[in-house]
Design a protein around this motif. Structure first.
Motif, short mmCIF file in Angstrom:
data_model
loop_
_atom_site.label_atom_id
_atom_site.label_comp_id
_atom_site.label_asym_id
_atom_site.label_seq_id
_atom_site.Cartn_x
_atom_site.Cartn_y
_atom_site.Cartn_z
N THR A 124 2.59 55.61 26.84
CA THR A 124 1.76 56.69 27.39
C THR A 124 2.67 57.54 28.27
O THR A 124 3.78 57.11 28.63
CB THR A 124 0.61 56.11 28.23
N PRO A 125 2.23 58.73 28.65
CA PRO A 125 3.06 59.52 29.58
C PRO A 125 3.37 58.77 30.88
O PRO A 125 4.51 58.78 31.35
CB PRO A 125 2.21 60.77 29.83
N ASP A 126 2.36 58.09 31.45
CA ASP A 126 2.60 57.28 32.65
C ASP A 126 3.56 56.14 32.34
O ASP A 126 4.43 55.81 33.15
CB ASP A 126 1.30 56.70 33.20
N GLY A 127 3.39 55.52 31.18
CA GLY A 127 4.25 54.42 30.79
C GLY A 127 5.69 54.86 30.61
O GLY A 127 6.63 54.15 31.00
N GLN A 128 5.87 56.04 30.04
CA GLN A 128 7.23 56.55 29.84
C GLN A 128 7.90 56.81 31.19
O GLN A 128 9.05 56.40 31.41
CB GLN A 128 7.19 57.83 29.02
N ALA A 129 7.20 57.46 32.11
CA ALA A 129 7.77 57.73 33.43
C ALA A 129 8.07 56.42 34.15
O ALA A 129 9.14 56.27 34.76
CB ALA A 129 6.81 58.59 34.25
N SER A 130 7.15 55.48 34.08
CA SER A 130 7.34 54.18 34.74
C SER A 130 8.49 53.41 34.11
O SER A 130 9.27 52.75 34.80
CB SER A 130 6.06 53.36 34.68
N ALA A 131 8.60 53.48 32.79
CA ALA A 131 9.67 52.77 32.08
C ALA A 131 11.03 53.30 32.51
O ALA A 131 11.95 52.52 32.80
CB ALA A 131 9.50 52.89 30.57
N TYR A 132 11.19 54.63 32.56
CA TYR A 132 12.46 55.20 33.01
C TYR A 132 12.78 54.74 34.43
O TYR A 132 13.92 54.37 34.73
CB TYR A 132 12.43 56.73 32.95
N GLN A 158 18.90 48.70 36.53
CA GLN A 158 20.34 48.97 36.41
C GLN A 158 20.99 49.07 37.78
O GLN A 158 22.08 48.55 38.00
CB GLN A 158 20.57 50.25 35.61
N ALA A 159 20.30 49.69 38.73
CA ALA A 159 20.84 49.81 40.09
C ALA A 159 20.93 48.43 40.73
O ALA A 159 21.94 48.11 41.39
CB ALA A 159 19.96 50.72 40.93
N GLN A 160 19.92 47.62 40.54
CA GLN A 160 19.92 46.27 41.10
C GLN A 160 21.06 45.44 40.50
O GLN A 160 21.76 44.74 41.22
CB GLN A 160 18.58 45.59 40.83
N LEU A 161 21.25 45.56 39.18
CA LEU A 161 22.34 44.81 38.54
C LEU A 161 23.71 45.29 39.01
O LEU A 161 24.60 44.49 39.23
CB LEU A 161 22.22 44.92 37.02
N SER A 162 23.87 46.60 39.16
CA SER A 162 25.18 47.10 39.60
C SER A 162 25.46 46.72 41.04
O SER A 162 26.60 46.41 41.39
CB SER A 162 25.28 48.62 39.40
N ARG A 163 24.43 46.67 41.89
CA ARG A 163 24.62 46.21 43.27
C ARG A 163 24.99 44.73 43.27
O ARG A 163 25.86 44.30 44.01
CB ARG A 163 23.35 46.40 44.09
N GLY A 164 24.34 43.97 42.41
CA GLY A 164 24.61 42.53 42.33
C GLY A 164 26.02 42.26 41.85
O GLY A 164 26.70 41.36 42.35
N LEU A 165 26.49 43.05 40.89
CA LEU A 165 27.84 42.86 40.39
C LEU A 165 28.87 43.27 41.43
O LEU A 165 29.92 42.64 41.57
CB LEU A 165 28.05 43.66 39.10
N GLY A 166 28.60 44.31 42.17
CA GLY A 166 29.52 44.78 43.19
C GLY A 166 29.60 43.82 44.37
O GLY A 166 30.61 43.71 45.03
N ALA A 167 28.52 43.09 44.63
CA ALA A 167 28.47 42.16 45.77
C ALA A 167 29.06 40.82 45.44
O ALA A 167 29.30 40.01 46.32
CB ALA A 167 27.02 42.01 46.23
N ALA A 168 29.28 40.56 44.15
CA ALA A 168 29.80 39.25 43.76
C ALA A 168 31.23 39.09 44.27
O ALA A 168 32.03 40.00 44.21
CB ALA A 168 29.74 39.09 42.25
N LYS A 169 31.53 37.90 44.77
CA LYS A 169 32.88 37.62 45.23
C LYS A 169 33.75 37.25 44.02
O LYS A 169 33.29 36.55 43.14
CB LYS A 169 32.86 36.46 46.21
#
Length: 120
Positions: free
Chosen positions: A86-94, A101-112
């Motif tokens: 749905t339009p709401d679903g598309q916006a929410s999915a993005y 992706q931001a959470q994963l990149s922060r997690g990778l950057g914080a890894a020792k």
């Protein structure tokens, strides 16, 4: 993995890694209606994982579904159930994919970095 509520949404949705794979499959081309086997191939999920996710997405108002209008005898196969964001679903999915992706990149950057044990 936030729980989202929104206009027209009937139940909350927890976006897990499995759900994000299905959302990513839809976002490959949001204008295209997708059917189960197509989504299984795109997400890598078996039917026992995919269909409960699709039901949760429908209950949250992110996905709508309809049955294909064909004559199964003439087509030589059963009618397919098609799914579309749905339009709401598309916006929410993005938004959810970007947050993941931001959470994963922060997690990778914080890894020792791994260190080798000292040898004597």
């Amino acid at each position: 993995m936030r729980v989202r509520y929104g206009a027209g949404m009937t139940s909350p949705l927890r976006v897990t890694a499995a759900v994000s794979k299905v959302l990513a499959a839809f976002l490959e081309d949001p204008a295209v209606d997708r059917y189960g086997l197509d989504l299984m191939r795109a997400s890598g999920h078996p039917s026992g994982t995919l269909y409960p996710i699709l039901l949760r997405l429908q209950n949250a108002g992110w996905v709508e579904a309809y049955w294909e209008d064909i004559d199964p005898v003439q087509a030589g196969r059963p009618a397919r159930r098609y799914y579309r964001l749905t339009p709401d679903g598309q916006a929410s999915a993005y938004a959810e994919i970007a947050a993941l992706q931001a959470q994963l990149s922060r997690g990778l950057g914080a890894a020792k970095p791994a260190t080798k044990p000292a040898t004597a």
